[in-house]
Each structure stands twice: as C-alpha cells, then as structure tokens.
Design an enzyme around this catalytic site. Structure first.
Site, PDB file in Angstrom:
ATOM      1  CB  ALA A  65     -25.935 -73.138  49.119  1.00 19.99           C
ATOM      2  NE  ARG A  88     -26.965 -66.666  36.741  1.00 17.36           N
ATOM      3  CZ  ARG A  88     -25.756 -67.218  36.614  1.00 17.36           C
ATOM      4  NH1 ARG A  88     -25.050 -67.041  35.512  1.00 17.36           N
ATOM      5  NH2 ARG A  88     -25.251 -67.955  37.593  1.00 17.36           N
ATOM      6  CE  LYS A 125     -28.471 -72.594  39.620  1.00 18.77           C
ATOM      7  NZ  LYS A 125     -27.429 -71.869  38.879  1.00 18.77           N
ATOM      8  N   GLY A 143     -20.282 -67.356  47.414  1.00 21.17           N
ATOM      9  CA  GLY A 143     -19.503 -67.887  46.293  1.00 21.17           C
ATOM     10  C   GLY A 143     -19.208 -69.369  46.448  1.00 21.17           C
TER      11      GLY A 143
HETATM   12  C1  UD1 Z   1     -19.651 -71.795  37.964  1.00 19.12           C
HETATM   13  C2  UD1 Z   1     -18.137 -71.604  37.898  1.00 19.12           C
HETATM   14  C3  UD1 Z   1     -17.739 -71.476  36.414  1.00 19.12           C
HETATM   15  C4  UD1 Z   1     -18.202 -72.688  35.637  1.00 19.12           C
HETATM   16  C5  UD1 Z   1     -19.704 -72.935  35.839  1.00 19.12           C
HETATM   17  C6  UD1 Z   1     -20.076 -74.289  35.256  1.00 19.12           C
HETATM   18  C7  UD1 Z   1     -17.520 -70.368  39.902  1.00 19.12           C
HETATM   19  C8  UD1 Z   1     -17.140 -69.066  40.469  1.00 19.12           C
HETATM   20  N1  UD1 Z   1     -17.788 -70.403  38.603  1.00 19.12           N
HETATM   21  O1  UD1 Z   1     -20.257 -70.616  37.462  1.00 19.12           O
HETATM   22  O2  UD1 Z   1     -16.323 -71.338  36.305  1.00 19.12           O
HETATM   23  O3  UD1 Z   1     -17.907 -72.519  34.257  1.00 19.12           O
HETATM   24  O4  UD1 Z   1     -20.040 -72.953  37.244  1.00 19.12           O
HETATM   25  O5  UD1 Z   1     -21.469 -74.482  35.265  1.00 19.12           O
HETATM   26  O6  UD1 Z   1     -17.528 -71.359  40.606  1.00 19.12           O
HETATM   27  N2  UD1 Z   1     -23.444 -72.224  44.904  1.00 19.12           N
HETATM   28  C9  UD1 Z   1     -23.482 -72.400  46.257  1.00 19.12           C
HETATM   29  N3  UD1 Z   1     -23.107 -71.370  47.067  1.00 19.12           N
HETATM   30  C10 UD1 Z   1     -22.696 -70.174  46.568  1.00 19.12           C
HETATM   31  C11 UD1 Z   1     -22.662 -70.007  45.179  1.00 19.12           C
HETATM   32  C12 UD1 Z   1     -23.037 -71.054  44.362  1.00 19.12           C
HETATM   33  O7  UD1 Z   1     -23.827 -73.474  46.746  1.00 19.12           O
HETATM   34  O8  UD1 Z   1     -22.366 -69.307  47.375  1.00 19.12           O
HETATM   35  C13 UD1 Z   1     -23.856 -73.347  44.049  1.00 19.12           C
HETATM   36  C14 UD1 Z   1     -25.056 -73.042  43.183  1.00 19.12           C
HETATM   37  O9  UD1 Z   1     -26.256 -73.434  43.838  1.00 19.12           O
HETATM   38  C15 UD1 Z   1     -24.784 -73.860  41.937  1.00 19.12           C
HETATM   39  C16 UD1 Z   1     -23.292 -73.987  41.882  1.00 19.12           C
HETATM   40  O10 UD1 Z   1     -22.807 -73.640  43.153  1.00 19.12           O
HETATM   41  O11 UD1 Z   1     -25.353 -75.154  42.024  1.00 19.12           O
HETATM   42  C17 UD1 Z   1     -22.664 -73.077  40.831  1.00 19.12           C
HETATM   43  O12 UD1 Z   1     -23.010 -71.731  41.099  1.00 19.12           O
HETATM   44  P1  UD1 Z   1     -23.424 -70.735  39.957  1.00 19.12           P
HETATM   45  O13 UD1 Z   1     -23.746 -69.434  40.568  1.00 19.12           O
HETATM   46  O14 UD1 Z   1     -24.441 -71.349  39.080  1.00 19.12           O
HETATM   47  O15 UD1 Z   1     -22.036 -70.597  39.173  1.00 19.12           O
HETATM   48  P2  UD1 Z   1     -21.796 -70.229  37.663  1.00 19.12           P
HETATM   49  O16 UD1 Z   1     -21.931 -68.769  37.500  1.00 19.12           O
HETATM   50  O17 UD1 Z   1     -22.632 -71.079  36.774  1.00 19.12           O
HETATM   51 CA    CA Z   2     -24.187 -72.545  37.148  1.00 24.36          CA
END
Ligand code: UD1
Ligand code: CA
Length: 458
Positions: A11, A16, A23, A78
């Site tokens: 989502a 970045r 993404k 999150g």
């Molecule tokens: C996340 C993990 C981190 C891990 C890394 C591995 C968390 C808090 N951190 O960090 O521990 O090492 O992945 O790659 O989980 N997403 C949603 N909804 C949201 C937020 C994110 O669907 O509200 C999805 C994003 O689209 C993405 C995935 O979740 O595909 C991960 O989110 P991202 O923000 O990339 O997390 P990282 O900072 O990489």
């Molecule tokens: Ca990620």
C-alpha cells in the site's frame, strides 16, 4: 499441514523512490516488483492470498488481477496497520499466515516454503525470515538474548548505536500463527521515531506473552533485498537479470556476454539460440530454436520462428517467421507479419506490413500499411507512400511481383501478380498482373549541349 494464508504488503507510496509511479509497480526486469512476489507466493499451496493496497490501488489491482484478494488501507500508518486491514478476511481463521512485503522482488518460493516448514516444525507463534547483511542500514535489526532467542526487532531509525552494529536483519517476511497475529496487532502502538504502527513490534508483544519466537536465517541476503530507492532498484535489476540469463543458459540458450544482455521476465527462448551482446528482449517475446539474435538488437512483444537471424535491429509487436534474415539496421514496427524465409535488409523500415514467404526488401526501403505477397522482390529505395497528410492507405503487392529500385507506390494501389515496376517509377494507378509499368519521364539526351553552352558564353 496447517491451512496457509498470505498477506502481501503493497500500500505504500514509496517516498524514497521519488517517483510518480507507486513503489511496488516499479518493474524489475520488466515485471512490477509486487508481481514477482505474487508469482512466487502463488507457486505454494496457500488458501487465501490477500494484497494490502492503498496508493495506486486501482493500478495495482489492474496489474495483479483477480487471482488474489485485496484489502484496502486508506492511510498508510505502518506495516502493522496494513496487516490489520485484512482483519475481515482473515482474523478468526486457524492456520499460518505468511506476511511478505511487495518491495522484496527477489525472494524465491523455495525460501518461503522453507520458512513455512521451519515454522510448522517448531511450536513458534511467529517465525522471522532473517539474513545477514554486509550493510544492514535501513533494515530492522534482530535483537537476540544471550541464549540466542529472538527478543524483538528494532527499526534502524529507533536503534541505538550498539543495535545498529548488528548485521542480522529482518527481511520483512514472516510466518505467524494467524489468531495470535491478530490478537497481538491490537496492542501495537505508534510510539517510535516514525510515528508508525510497526508490524515487527508484534514479535516483542508475543515474546512478552511467553510465546516462542523463531528465526529462520537464509544464507542469501541478495534474495531478500528490500527496494526502497532507485539504487536498490538497480541492484535488484542486476541480480534478477543474472538469474534470468542463467535460467536461459541452463535451458540451452547461448548468451555470449550475460552481463551485457537484458532479458525480461516474460520472455521465452528455445534451445540453441544464440544471444549476442547488447540485446534487449522484452514483453511477451517468444524466440524459437537455432536463432541468432544481436548484437545490439531490441525485440519487444514479438514471436520469432526457428533459424532466424536478427542483427543490430529493432522489432516491436510483430510476428517474424522461420529462416528470416533481418538487419543490420532494420526497424520492424508494430503489427508487421513476416512469413518464413523473408529478407529484410539494412535500413528497411516496416510498419503494419505483411510479408509473404520468401519475399525480400534488401535495402533502404519504407514499407508501411502494405500487404506484400510471396516471392516479391522490392528494390532498393522503394517507398510505399501511405499517407496523404490525413489518412493512411494500403499498398498491395501481389505474389512474384518485382518492384524496381527507387519506386514510389502511391497508396491505395495494387501491383498485380508477377508484375514488374520499372526502377524510378512513381506508381499512382494499379498495375495489372504480368504487366510492366514504367512511370517516369522518358530520358532525353541533348547532344553537345555542354559544348554549345560554353561556346555561347565566350
Ligand atoms: C520494513 C520493516 C523492516 C525490514 C524491512 C525489510 C517495518 C516497520 N519495518 O521496513 O524491519 O527490515 O521492511 O525490507 O515493517 N506498507 C504498507 N502500508 C504501510 C506501510 C508500508 O502496505 O502503511 C508496505 C509497503 O508498500 C512495502 C512494505 O509494506 O511494500 C514495507 O514498507 P516499507 O516502508 O518499505 O518498510 P521498510 O522501511 O523497508
Ligand atoms: Ca522496504
């Protein structure tokens, strides 16, 4: 085996990436990242696969289709908040739930299966897929107790310097006991550096409840690469490209310089075809056996028959037969249909053109909006004049016709069966079968013209 479920997190906007494109839709070797993940997950026996979508949800749905279910996350608060959105679909189900990120395109189904197996053989409520990263920055770190048990996961932005030195990272892929997962999710707070509800916090919550937490460490960090920016995207592309090239080589395709050959995920190539450097094969391209493709050739969405040679050329959205010889420097534009044993030589451009078996356009031609029969010879420099500034018209060249060099065929026009067109003709009317058509001014030689001119000037 316990019933398996899967949640794919997709989502996020991907701030970045600094991109208009969401993404998870950024392609790696021609396929959106999230689709790589869905394809790997789909190879396993999983009852329900649910993608959490938000940013660009319509586009993501359109891309992934109806083979999976969807949950909508309106605001991206999150990763824990994202999983909560699947509550209605999954909450009370007994079984194991895989949670995986849509931005880890390199993960393989074999590794996910090993994670499931590991989870199922321990009595853990949660199993984290971990890896050791040379440069762990950006990832969540795995915090273990003195005895080696996993205590919690700390996000990079929340980590102390000591924690930052830990190289074992959270890959973002986990297995959970489904019921325990949803119970723990209710307790996740957003008191952290990013003000987000972190899924990894579920680990510490379950641990504090006395549950067993397990970690399954993969030896291959590359496979778990999370793509958050364009630098990581290029890295993922490099690794995936290498993997795809290796797969083709193992299937009997020769790739002369794999580091300089770019083959997208959807391309199929049969054995004994040779791919020369600087070649880009993309989309739904299928290349049959014993072809020679390249160097420096781009083929997108084409089918290519056996024993065909395409060098230094570009071909898009077209059908190319067997024993065809194309290039160097030819351009096959969309909707062309080239039959077997055709030759399309240097500086020949085709657009929406049918070429029958054995026909040739060997040099310097534009053949657009044309139906060319079989065994036709199109002389050097021939042009189908297909456009009057408003509309496009068809040129038909029937079987066995011979079009002399530097002819203009002003469409709509038909060159009949076996007819000849004299070199330099501008053909505006149909040429009957077996006729010779000459459409140019008759040559006039003015004897002594130059001498007379010079004498007059004295
Ligand atoms: C996340 C993990 C981190 C891990 C890394 C591995 C968390 C808090 N951190 O960090 O521990 O090492 O992945 O790659 O989980 N997403 C949603 N909804 C949201 C937020 C994110 O669907 O509200 C999805 C994003 O689209 C993405 C995935 O979740 O595909 C991960 O989110 P991202 O923000 O990339 O997390 P990282 O900072 O990489
Ligand atoms: Ca990620």
């Amino acid at each position: 085996m316990l019933t398996r479920y899967a949640v794919i997190l997709a989502a996020g906007q991907g701030t970045r990436m600094k991109s208009k494109l969401y993404k998870v839709l950024h392609p790696v070797c021609g396929k959106p990242m999230v689709e790589h993940v869905v394809d790997q997950v789909s190879k396993l026996q999983i009852k329900d696969v649910v993608a959490v979508i938000g940013h660009g949800s319509e586009k993501v749905k359109q891309q992934l289709g109806s083979k999976i279910g969807y949950a909508y996350q309106a605001e991206q608060l999150g990763t824990a908040h994202a999983v909560i959105q699947t509550k209605e679909l999954l909450e009370n189900k007994e079984g194991v739930t895989l949670v995986i990120c849509g931005d880890t395109p390199l993960i393989k189904s074999e590794t996910i299966e090993s994670l499931f197996k590991h989870h199922e053989t321990t009595s853990a409520k949660a199993t984290i897929l971990t890896a050791v990263a040379q440069d762990p920055s950006g990832y969540g770190r795995i915090i273990r107790s003195g005895a080696g048990d996993v205590e919690k996961i700390v996000e990079h932005k929340d980590a102390t310097n000591q924690e930052k030195a830990i190289k074992e990272i959270n890959t973002g892929t986990y297995c959970f006991d489904n019921v325990s997962l949803f119970q723990a999710l209710n307790q996740v707070s957003n008191e952290n550096a990013q003000g987000e509800y972190y899924l990894p916090d579920v680990i510490e919550i379950l641990k504090k409840q006395g549950e067993v937490i397990s970690a399954f460490q993969t030896g291959d960090f590359e496979e778990t690469l999370g793509v958050n920016d364009r630098v990581a995207l290029a890295e993922a592309e490099r690794i995936m490209k290498h993997r795809i090239n290796e797969m083709h080589m193992r299937n009997g395709v020769s790739i002369i310089d794999p580091s300089n050959t770019y083959i997208e995920a959807g391309v199929m190539i049969k054995e004994d075809t040779v791919i020369l450097p600087g070649t880009f094969l993309s989309g739904q391209t299928i290349i049959d056996s014993d072809c020679i493709i390249g160097p420096n050739t781009e083929i997108k969405n084409c089918t290519v028959g056996k024993n065909t040679i395409i060098k230094q050329s570009v071909a898009h959205d077209s059908k190319i037969g067997s024993e065809v010889n194309i290039g160097p420097f030819a351009h096959i534009r969309p909707q062309s249909n080239i039959d077997d044993e055709v030759k399309i030589g240097n500086f020949v451009e085709l657009k929406k053109a049918d070429f029958g078996k054995g026909s040739k356009a060997s040099h310097l031609s534009y053949i657009g909006d044309a139906k060319v029969g079989s065994d036709v010879n199109i002389g050097c420099g021939t042009i189908t004049v297909n456009y009057d500034g408003k509309n496009k018209f068809l040129t038909t060249i029937e079987d066995g016709a011979f079009v002399g060099c530097n002819s203009n065929l002003i469409a709509p026009v038909t060159i009949g069966l076996g007819a000849y067109v004299a070199a330099g003709s501008t053909i505006t009317e149909d040429v009957p079968a077996s006729a010779l058509s000459i459409a140019r001014a008759r040559q006039v030689n003015k004897e002594n013209y130059v001498n007379n001119l010079q004498n007059n000037q004295k």
